[in-house]
Design a protein around this motif. Sequence first.
Motif, PDB file in Angstrom:
ATOM      1  N   ALA A   1       0.843  -1.181   0.000  1.00  0.00           N
ATOM      2  CA  ALA A   1       0.000   0.000   0.000  1.00  0.00           C
ATOM      3  C   ALA A   1       0.878   1.231   0.000  1.00  0.00           C
ATOM      4  N   LEU A   2       0.572   2.137  -0.860  1.00  0.00           N
ATOM      5  CA  LEU A   2       1.317   3.384  -0.983  1.00  0.00           C
ATOM      6  C   LEU A   2       2.789   3.157  -1.304  1.00  0.00           C
ATOM      7  N   GLY A   3       3.104   2.038  -1.926  1.00  0.00           N
ATOM      8  CA  GLY A   3       4.459   1.773  -2.349  1.00  0.00           C
ATOM      9  C   GLY A   3       5.389   1.235  -1.280  1.00  0.00           C
ATOM     10  N   ILE A   4       4.882   1.016  -0.100  1.00  0.00           N
ATOM     11  CA  ILE A   4       5.706   0.476   0.974  1.00  0.00           C
ATOM     12  C   ILE A   4       5.412  -1.010   1.091  1.00  0.00           C
ATOM     13  N   PRO A   5       6.428  -1.851   0.950  1.00  0.00           N
ATOM     14  CA  PRO A   5       6.170  -3.289   1.073  1.00  0.00           C
ATOM     15  C   PRO A   5       5.787  -3.669   2.503  1.00  0.00           C
ATOM     16  N   VAL A   6       4.939  -4.667   2.622  1.00  0.00           N
ATOM     17  CA  VAL A   6       4.528  -5.156   3.936  1.00  0.00           C
ATOM     18  C   VAL A   6       5.740  -5.763   4.628  1.00  0.00           C
ATOM     19  N   ASN A   7       5.952  -5.360   5.874  1.00  0.00           N
ATOM     20  CA  ASN A   7       7.064  -5.885   6.642  1.00  0.00           C
ATOM     21  C   ASN A   7       6.604  -6.001   8.092  1.00  0.00           C
ATOM     22  N   VAL A   8       6.039  -7.144   8.424  1.00  0.00           N
ATOM     23  CA  VAL A   8       5.463  -7.355   9.745  1.00  0.00           C
ATOM     24  C   VAL A   8       6.532  -7.256  10.829  1.00  0.00           C
ATOM     25  N   GLN A   9       7.718  -7.771  10.565  1.00  0.00           N
ATOM     26  CA  GLN A   9       8.790  -7.716  11.559  1.00  0.00           C
ATOM     27  C   GLN A   9       9.179  -6.271  11.859  1.00  0.00           C
ATOM     28  N   ARG A  10       9.260  -5.454  10.817  1.00  0.00           N
ATOM     29  CA  ARG A  10       9.609  -4.037  11.010  1.00  0.00           C
ATOM     30  C   ARG A  10       8.493  -3.318  11.777  1.00  0.00           C
ATOM     31  N   ALA A  11       7.260  -3.642  11.451  1.00  0.00           N
ATOM     32  CA  ALA A  11       6.134  -3.046  12.179  1.00  0.00           C
ATOM     33  C   ALA A  11       6.219  -3.398  13.655  1.00  0.00           C
ATOM     34  N   PHE A  12       6.513  -4.667  13.930  1.00  0.00           N
ATOM     35  CA  PHE A  12       6.644  -5.096  15.320  1.00  0.00           C
ATOM     36  C   PHE A  12       7.734  -4.301  16.031  1.00  0.00           C
ATOM     37  N   GLU A  13       8.881  -4.150  15.378  1.00  0.00           N
ATOM     38  CA  GLU A  13       9.990  -3.413  15.986  1.00  0.00           C
ATOM     39  C   GLU A  13       9.609  -1.959  16.271  1.00  0.00           C
ATOM     40  N   LEU A  14       8.930  -1.334  15.329  1.00  0.00           N
ATOM     41  CA  LEU A  14       8.522   0.062  15.516  1.00  0.00           C
ATOM     42  C   LEU A  14       7.479   0.198  16.624  1.00  0.00           C
ATOM     43  N   TYR A  15       6.531  -0.720  16.655  1.00  0.00           N
ATOM     44  CA  TYR A  15       5.539  -0.699  17.739  1.00  0.00           C
ATOM     45  C   TYR A  15       6.213  -0.918  19.088  1.00  0.00           C
ATOM     46  N   ARG A  16       7.160  -1.854  19.126  1.00  0.00           N
ATOM     47  CA  ARG A  16       7.886  -2.122  20.371  1.00  0.00           C
ATOM     48  C   ARG A  16       8.634  -0.877  20.846  1.00  0.00           C
ATOM     49  N   ASP A  17       9.288  -0.194  19.904  1.00  0.00           N
ATOM     50  CA  ASP A  17      10.010   1.027  20.245  1.00  0.00           C
ATOM     51  C   ASP A  17       9.061   2.110  20.750  1.00  0.00           C
ATOM     52  N   ALA A  18       7.934   2.259  20.077  1.00  0.00           N
ATOM     53  CA  ALA A  18       6.955   3.258  20.506  1.00  0.00           C
ATOM     54  C   ALA A  18       6.365   2.897  21.866  1.00  0.00           C
TER      55      ALA A  18
END
Length: 157
Positions: A1-18
């Motif tokens: 979506a919007l040119g960004i590939p799905v990356n569940v691991q990266r999402a997890f890392e960002l959520y964890r950091d937040a």
Amino acid sequence: ALGIPVNVQRAFELYRDAASTGEAAAFSHLGHMYAQGIGVEQNNATALEFFRKGAAKGHAGALNGLGYMYMNGYGVAKNSKKALEHFKTAAEKGNAEAQFNLGAMYISGMGVKKAYDKALHHFTLAAHQGHTIALYNLGQMHLNGVGTAPSCPVAGQ
């Protein structure tokens, strides 16, 4: 979506950091990831921990997630009263999924007295936010006259 590939691991890392900074939405997202096993091993205890942290900050998604855990007995004893409380709070904050869950409780009598008028109300709120299953349930209620007069034209909308 919007040119960004799905990356569940990266999402997890960002959520964890937040979440490490106390961000309520991050607690909610992490709770959902653990509850559903998205990118992590499914773990109800960890999901509950994150939902509770988000709910303590008043996050509607976390409140809904916590309600869902209580409604189904995932990691906790089933408790319809607690589920109802969390869903109501989240629904009052405008959470469509919580509005849908309240409608489901009222139409089925799950932990509450059946109340088709309340089911119709909550499904309508969720449907106005684009909740597809709530919209379908509204169509069924109008078609079959459950909680409202039968109306094929309204059901077809």
